[in-house]
Scaffold this motif. Structure first.
Motif, PDB file in Angstrom:
ATOM      1  N   LYS A 218       0.817  -1.211   0.000  1.00  0.00           N
ATOM      2  CA  LYS A 218       0.000   0.000   0.000  1.00  0.00           C
ATOM      3  C   LYS A 218       0.854   1.266   0.000  1.00  0.00           C
ATOM      4  N   GLY A 219       2.158   1.106  -0.177  1.00  0.00           N
ATOM      5  CA  GLY A 219       3.036   2.256  -0.047  1.00  0.00           C
ATOM      6  C   GLY A 219       3.404   2.944  -1.333  1.00  0.00           C
ATOM      7  N   PHE A 220       2.763   2.604  -2.443  1.00  0.00           N
ATOM      8  CA  PHE A 220       3.105   3.219  -3.712  1.00  0.00           C
ATOM      9  C   PHE A 220       2.234   4.444  -3.945  1.00  0.00           C
ATOM     10  N   ALA A 221       2.876   5.560  -4.158  1.00  0.00           N
ATOM     11  CA  ALA A 221       2.155   6.789  -4.456  1.00  0.00           C
ATOM     12  C   ALA A 221       2.791   7.448  -5.658  1.00  0.00           C
ATOM     13  N   ALA A 222       1.984   8.053  -6.481  1.00  0.00           N
ATOM     14  CA  ALA A 222       2.490   8.709  -7.681  1.00  0.00           C
ATOM     15  C   ALA A 222       1.662   9.953  -7.960  1.00  0.00           C
ATOM     16  N   SER A 223       2.248  10.875  -8.697  1.00  0.00           N
ATOM     17  CA  SER A 223       1.519  12.051  -9.153  1.00  0.00           C
ATOM     18  C   SER A 223       1.728  12.184 -10.648  1.00  0.00           C
ATOM     19  N   VAL A 224       0.717  12.714 -11.320  1.00  0.00           N
ATOM     20  CA  VAL A 224       0.795  12.872 -12.770  1.00  0.00           C
ATOM     21  C   VAL A 224       0.398  14.297 -13.121  1.00  0.00           C
ATOM     22  N   GLN A 225       1.208  14.887 -14.002  1.00  0.00           N
ATOM     23  CA  GLN A 225       0.935  16.217 -14.528  1.00  0.00           C
ATOM     24  C   GLN A 225       1.128  16.162 -16.045  1.00  0.00           C
ATOM     25  N   GLY A 226       1.204  17.305 -16.672  1.00  0.00           N
ATOM     26  CA  GLY A 226       1.332  17.322 -18.120  1.00  0.00           C
ATOM     27  C   GLY A 226      -0.027  17.450 -18.774  1.00  0.00           C
ATOM     28  N   THR A 227      -0.220  16.743 -19.879  1.00  0.00           N
ATOM     29  CA  THR A 227      -1.480  16.791 -20.609  1.00  0.00           C
ATOM     30  C   THR A 227      -2.017  15.384 -20.809  1.00  0.00           C
ATOM     31  N   PHE A 228      -3.274  15.299 -21.229  1.00  0.00           N
ATOM     32  CA  PHE A 228      -3.878  14.003 -21.512  1.00  0.00           C
ATOM     33  C   PHE A 228      -3.083  13.254 -22.579  1.00  0.00           C
ATOM     34  N   GLU A 229      -2.573  13.975 -23.557  1.00  0.00           N
ATOM     35  CA  GLU A 229      -1.803  13.354 -24.625  1.00  0.00           C
ATOM     36  C   GLU A 229      -0.402  12.970 -24.178  1.00  0.00           C
ATOM     37  N   ASN A 230       0.189  13.741 -23.266  1.00  0.00           N
ATOM     38  CA  ASN A 230       1.567  13.515 -22.843  1.00  0.00           C
ATOM     39  C   ASN A 230       1.671  13.604 -21.319  1.00  0.00           C
ATOM     40  N   PRO A 231       1.217  12.573 -20.595  1.00  0.00           N
ATOM     41  CA  PRO A 231       1.266  12.612 -19.129  1.00  0.00           C
ATOM     42  C   PRO A 231       2.687  12.446 -18.604  1.00  0.00           C
TER      43      PRO A 231
END
Length: 266
Positions: A218-231
């Motif tokens: 349960k220790g995996f965390a991630a964040s995503v930014q950018g665009t729908f086409e290029n995350p």
């Protein structure tokens, strides 16, 4: 009133039924129901009073392949790589309620609920860079199995936001919070992953063993930014605080140094 076949905003409608009420300063469509697209039933209502409107809509078993062909979604559809396209083809249950102002360039806001089912959901192109990060950071490529998305959300004419989206599958669960900007396709979200829920294991000894490793899963965390086409993803693995991104380690050392009166840390 009943209309056998028509279209509204490029959506083909069949067996449309509704009650229409009109007054000098207002009108409404009540008890609206019918079939949209590929045999997806829907119902709702729409009321307008002096350019102020509100609405409700509920649709079941919408085929996303049909929705992605709509002119309003053409740019989003074109942004999906061909090899990942099947991951976006599934059935959609949707509930919306909102209000807006026709005099202010169609300002609208509201809330909704959605459920999307597709056994290939884990193949969406948004997750591709994330698996690469797992492999690069930990020399391990986890099996991400997702087949269902359920989420409450809020929306305006420019943005969709959620605080509690859940993607789930046979051995994977992901909790998502974030927003997607409709005018620029920019996204900003945080995701927490867990793998292989020990409660689904049948053998008692396996449950006991896996409970020891449950904090790691349960220790995996991630964040995503950018665009729908290029995350663009960044990844944090921190079940027991023994693996941290280098930036976080440096910030902790710097904070500790400041507390001790040291001016700089290298």
């Amino acid at each position: 009133m009943a209309i056998p076949q028509t279209s509204l905003y490029h959506f083909p409608l069949q067996d449309l039924k509704f009650c229409y009420h009109w007054k000098p300063e207002s009108f409404s469509f009540e008890s609206v129901q019918g079939i949209v697209g590929n045999n997806a039933p829907f119902k709702g209502r729409y009321t307008c009073l002096q350019k102020q409107f509100d609405f409700e809509l509920k649709a079941d078993h919408l085929q996303t392949e049909f929705l992605l062909q709509h002119p309003l979604l053409r740019n989003w559809n074109n942004a999906i790589p061909e090899k990942n396209r099947s991951a976006y083809m599934g059935t959609l249950d949707l509930t919306l309620e909102g209000n807006g102002d026709l005099e202010k360039e169609l300002q609208v806001s509201g809330k909704g609920w959605v459920r999307f089912d597709n056994p290939q959901l884990s193949q969406i192109h948004l997750l591709g860079p994330l698996q690469h990060l797992f492999s690069k950071r930990f020399k391990w490529k986890p099996t991400i199995e997702l087949d269902c998305l359920i989420s409450d959300f809020t929306f305006t004419e420019k943005q969709i936001s959620t605080q509690n989206a859940v993607l789930s599958g046979p051995s994977t669960r992901a909790n998502v919070s974030g927003e997607l900007h409709l005018d620029t396709s920019e996204l900003n979200a945080k995701v927490h992953f867990s793998f292989l829920d020990y409660q689904q294991l049948k053998l008692p000894i396996m449950k006991q063993l896996f409970q020891l490793f449950q904090p790691i899963s349960k220790g995996f965390a991630a964040s995503v930014q950018g665009t729908f086409e290029n995350p663009q993803w960044t990844l944090t693995f921190n079940p027991f605080r023994f693996v941290l991104p280098q930036k976080t380690v440096h910030e902790k050392r710097k904070k500790l140094a400041l507390q001790k009166g040291i001016k700089s840390v290298h």
